[in-house]
Design an enzyme around this catalytic site. Structure first.
Site, short mmCIF file in Angstrom:
data_model
loop_
_atom_site.label_atom_id
_atom_site.label_comp_id
_atom_site.label_asym_id
_atom_site.label_seq_id
_atom_site.Cartn_x
_atom_site.Cartn_y
_atom_site.Cartn_z
N HIS A 292 15.54 13.64 -67.38
CA HIS A 292 15.98 13.30 -66.05
C HIS A 292 16.11 14.17 -65.24
O HIS A 292 16.59 15.45 -65.59
CB HIS A 292 16.94 12.54 -66.10
CG HIS A 292 17.85 12.04 -64.66
ND1 HIS A 292 17.20 11.50 -63.66
CD2 HIS A 292 19.03 12.31 -64.28
CE1 HIS A 292 17.89 11.37 -62.82
NE2 HIS A 292 18.91 11.91 -62.96
N SER A 293 15.39 14.44 -63.85
CA SER A 293 15.89 15.52 -62.89
C SER A 293 15.66 16.78 -63.29
O SER A 293 14.57 17.33 -63.75
CB SER A 293 17.50 15.11 -62.37
OG SER A 293 17.59 16.07 -61.44
N TYR A 294 16.58 17.86 -63.61
CA TYR A 294 16.25 19.08 -63.99
C TYR A 294 15.82 19.16 -65.46
O TYR A 294 15.21 20.27 -65.74
CB TYR A 294 17.65 20.03 -63.97
CG TYR A 294 17.31 21.41 -63.92
CD1 TYR A 294 17.04 22.10 -62.69
CD2 TYR A 294 17.50 22.05 -65.03
CE1 TYR A 294 16.90 23.58 -62.76
CE2 TYR A 294 17.05 23.38 -65.23
CZ TYR A 294 16.88 24.17 -64.03
OH TYR A 294 16.73 25.64 -63.92
N GLY A 296 13.33 17.55 -66.35
CA GLY A 296 11.91 17.54 -66.31
C GLY A 296 11.53 18.91 -66.46
O GLY A 296 10.45 19.32 -66.86
N THR A 320 12.18 11.14 -65.03
CA THR A 320 12.92 10.21 -64.08
C THR A 320 13.30 11.24 -62.90
O THR A 320 14.36 12.04 -63.15
CB THR A 320 13.85 9.31 -64.80
OG1 THR A 320 14.99 10.46 -65.18
CG2 THR A 320 13.52 8.52 -65.66
#
Length: 416
Positions: A292-294, A296, A320
């Site tokens: 998720h977010s960072y 990734g 995500t």
């Protein structure tokens, strides 16, 4: 006529200035010192004088909150959701209270990972000495021995820790939307091994040691008169500083220093460390990532550093609302091509779940998470992610690549 608290506090100083301005040179010197003091007083900080003590409970029960059967945080007596503005006009105090509750939530989620999800806590670095700073991850018992499937979970940046997607969701909505627990339970039920990363646990904080300044020795070569004059100036300076500090920060918090954890000093370092010491050693034929977010961005950095190994071991990656950028991170052409075939990014969008969303970057396909709230993207795309992994696994088994570029609810499995 109303007089503000700050005016009342500063009034004696202003009166004092008016009185001493009529005096001689010594009095003018005092005026200069007082003007200097006034110029440095931060009125916002000054208002801390009226704050209640920053002393908060260390348990949910102490806060008079508990999670109900639906996983919602509710007040024990009133049944009401958490109230941030517990005291009006005291934003800083309310924020500190919220942060204190957040630390309790973190420990509570850790307990759920061990007791409810049957994960084990594993200390890192694996060869750490007793005295050095340490972090930890969570793993299922079969994480390294499961021959078929392994799921790796990576949260975003900020205050969240292992097992969480968003602290705000845990406190204001429920455990299902804000934690990784639904992912873990379903993964275990479907035969996956599980590893939960802890990429924000990069250092420990310890109190900064006080530096004692030694006074000048009596055996100094300086003349006694000059030394006395310097000592007098030093004492007056300290007195003014202490006077200022008394008003500036009446609840002065301890000065802390950070001791970084070896080879885990950033989310990117942490992801590479866990890959090298755990994931790369796992027996699973198919490894799946949910980031998720960072998280990734941390995965893309892992791929840049361990490209051949990742391609060989990872079957599919569900992102995500990832904040990665293949250009800024300088991901090569072969990495971008692999991501197009094996990754899918569920992004915040008002479009229905799994609807294709245009991308400006030549990396993985983007589809709607079915919500325009960043922190909810993991929870809202939960069923689609497991479907994506199943399809990717089946495609690999039959020597086919999953057509993730055309994913949507309108595409039937037969078209893949």
């Amino acid at each position: 006529m109303s007089i503000s608290l700050s005016s009342l506090i500063l009034l004696p100083i202003w009166i004092n200035m008016a009185q001493i301005q009529q005096g001689g040179p010594d009095e003018k010197e005092k005026t200069t010192a007082l003007k200097d003091l006034l110029s440095r007083i931060d009125l916002d900080e000054l208002m801390k004088k009226d704050e209640p003590p920053l002393d908060f409970p260390d348990t949910l029960e102490g806060f008079e909150y508990a999670f109900n059967e639906k996983g919602q945080l509710r007040h024990i007596k009133t049944g009401e959701p958490f109230v941030f503005n517990y005291r009006e006009d005291l934003h800083r105090w309310n924020q500190k209270r919220y942060e204190a509750l957040g630390e309790i939530i973190t420990k509570y989620v850790y307990e759920l990972l061990e007791k409810d999800c049957n994960l084990k806590k594993v200390s890192i670095p694996v060869d750490a000495t007793e005295s050095e700073p340490k972090s930890f991850i969570f793993m299922s018992e079969d994480a390294l021995t499961n021959p078929q499937k392994l799921m790796v979970l990576i949260h975003g940046s900020g205050v969240v820790r292992a097992g969480q997607w968003a602290r705000r969701l845990i406190i204001n909505e429920d455990l299902d939307s804000g934690t990784q627990i639904p992912f873990i339970k379903r993964a275990v039920a479907e035969g996956y091994g599980v590893i939960v990363l802890n990429p924000n646990e990069n250092y420990i904080e310890v109190e900064k040691p006080k530096i004692h300044v030694q006074s000048s020795s009596d055996s100094s070569d300086e003349p006694a008169e000059k030394r006395e004059r310097k000592d007098k100036v030093s004492k007056e300076t300290k007195k003014r500083r202490d006077f200022y500090e008394k008003y500036r920060n009446p609840q002065r918090e301890k000065e802390m220093m950070q001791l970084y954890i070896r080879e885990n000093g950033s989310p990117e370092e942490h992801a590479i460390y866990v890959w090298d010491h755990f994931i790369a050693q796992a027996a699973a034929e198919n490894v799946f990532f949910v980031a998720h977010s960072y998280g990734g961005l941390a995965f893309v950095e892992l791929m840049i550093q361990r490209e051949a190994d990742v391609k060989n071991k990872v079957t599919a990656v569900a992102l995500t609302d990832s904040v990665h950028n293949v250009w800024h991170q300088e991901a090569g052409k072969t990495i971008r091509e692999w991501m197009r075939e094996n990754c899918c990014n569920w992004v915040s969008s008002s479009e229905p779940l799994d609807t294709s969303v245009e991308s400006m970057l030549p990396d993985c396909p983007r589809v709607s998470a079915g919500t325009d709230r960043h922190e909810l993207t993991s929870w809202k795309s939960f069923p689609s992610i497991f479907k994506f992994f199943t399809e990717a696994s089946e495609a690999k088994t039959s020597s086919l690549k999953p057509a993730v570029t055309r994913r949507s609810h309108r595409i039937k499995h037969e078209e893949l």
